[in-house]
Design a protein around this motif. Structure first.
Motif, short mmCIF file in Angstrom:
data_model
loop_
_atom_site.label_atom_id
_atom_site.label_comp_id
_atom_site.label_asym_id
_atom_site.label_seq_id
_atom_site.Cartn_x
_atom_site.Cartn_y
_atom_site.Cartn_z
N ASN A 9 0.83 -1.21 0.00
CA ASN A 9 0.00 0.00 0.00
C ASN A 9 0.87 1.26 0.00
OD1 ASN A 9 0.92 -0.15 2.65
ND2 ASN A 9 -1.04 0.43 3.56
N VAL A 10 2.11 1.14 -0.47
CA VAL A 10 3.00 2.29 -0.59
C VAL A 10 2.46 3.18 -1.71
CG1 VAL A 10 5.35 3.02 -1.17
CG2 VAL A 10 4.99 0.99 0.25
N GLN A 11 2.34 4.47 -1.42
CA GLN A 11 1.72 5.40 -2.38
C GLN A 11 2.70 6.37 -3.02
OE1 GLN A 11 -1.59 5.25 -3.25
NE2 GLN A 11 -1.77 3.47 -1.91
N GLU A 12 3.67 6.85 -2.23
CA GLU A 12 4.53 7.94 -2.67
C GLU A 12 5.92 7.45 -3.06
OE1 GLU A 12 3.25 10.96 -2.87
OE2 GLU A 12 1.36 10.34 -1.95
N VAL A 13 6.53 8.13 -4.01
CA VAL A 13 7.89 7.80 -4.44
C VAL A 13 8.86 7.89 -3.26
CG1 VAL A 13 9.81 8.54 -5.91
CG2 VAL A 13 7.49 8.49 -6.83
N GLU A 14 8.69 8.93 -2.43
CA GLU A 14 9.59 9.08 -1.27
C GLU A 14 9.49 7.89 -0.33
OE1 GLU A 14 7.32 11.39 -2.23
OE2 GLU A 14 8.69 12.82 -3.18
N GLN A 15 8.27 7.40 -0.13
CA GLN A 15 8.07 6.22 0.72
C GLN A 15 8.77 5.01 0.12
OE1 GLN A 15 3.79 6.19 0.56
NE2 GLN A 15 3.57 7.25 2.54
N SER A 16 8.62 4.83 -1.18
CA SER A 16 9.22 3.67 -1.83
C SER A 16 10.75 3.73 -1.75
CB SER A 16 8.76 3.55 -3.29
OG SER A 16 9.27 4.60 -4.09
N GLN A 17 11.31 4.92 -1.89
CA GLN A 17 12.77 5.07 -1.79
C GLN A 17 13.28 4.71 -0.39
OE1 GLN A 17 12.95 9.15 -3.11
NE2 GLN A 17 13.38 8.57 -5.22
N LEU A 36 4.68 1.85 -8.71
CA LEU A 36 3.59 2.56 -8.07
C LEU A 36 2.46 2.88 -9.03
CD1 LEU A 36 5.59 4.98 -5.72
CD2 LEU A 36 4.64 2.71 -5.21
N GLU A 37 2.68 2.68 -10.33
CA GLU A 37 1.63 2.88 -11.32
C GLU A 37 0.65 1.71 -11.31
OE1 GLU A 37 1.39 5.71 -13.20
OE2 GLU A 37 3.07 6.40 -11.99
N LYS A 41 0.50 -1.55 -6.37
CA LYS A 41 1.72 -0.91 -5.84
C LYS A 41 2.83 -1.95 -5.63
CE LYS A 41 -0.76 2.80 -5.63
NZ LYS A 41 -0.82 3.63 -6.80
#
Length: 69
Positions: A9-17, A36-37, A41
């Motif tokens: 449920n990761v939404q943001e690029v910063e979170q994924s990084q 994330l597209e 996710k």
């Protein structure tokens, strides 16, 4: 080489990084990325050894849901 795919449920690029950095601490020399597209996710990990339990625990510890697809 193993490949494992997870729904998150990761939404943001910063979170994924941030998650990728934390996972690389446990699985150095791995290729880790998020899509994330995708509606799920997707988290993909390419590594010589993968611990699904550890990966899920790392995401859970950072407030995210993660399950094997």
């Amino acid at each position: 080489m193993m490949i494992e795919v997870f729904k998150t449920n990761v939404q943001e690029v910063e979170q994924s990084q941030m998650i990728v950095e934390k996972l690389l601490e446990h699985f150095p020399n791995s290729a880790i990325n998020f899509d994330l597209e995708d509606c799920d996710k997707i988290l993909r990990i390419h590594s010589l050894s993968i611990s699904n339990r550890k990966i899920i625990a790392v995401l859970n510890a950072n407030g995210f849901h993660c399950e094997v697809l």
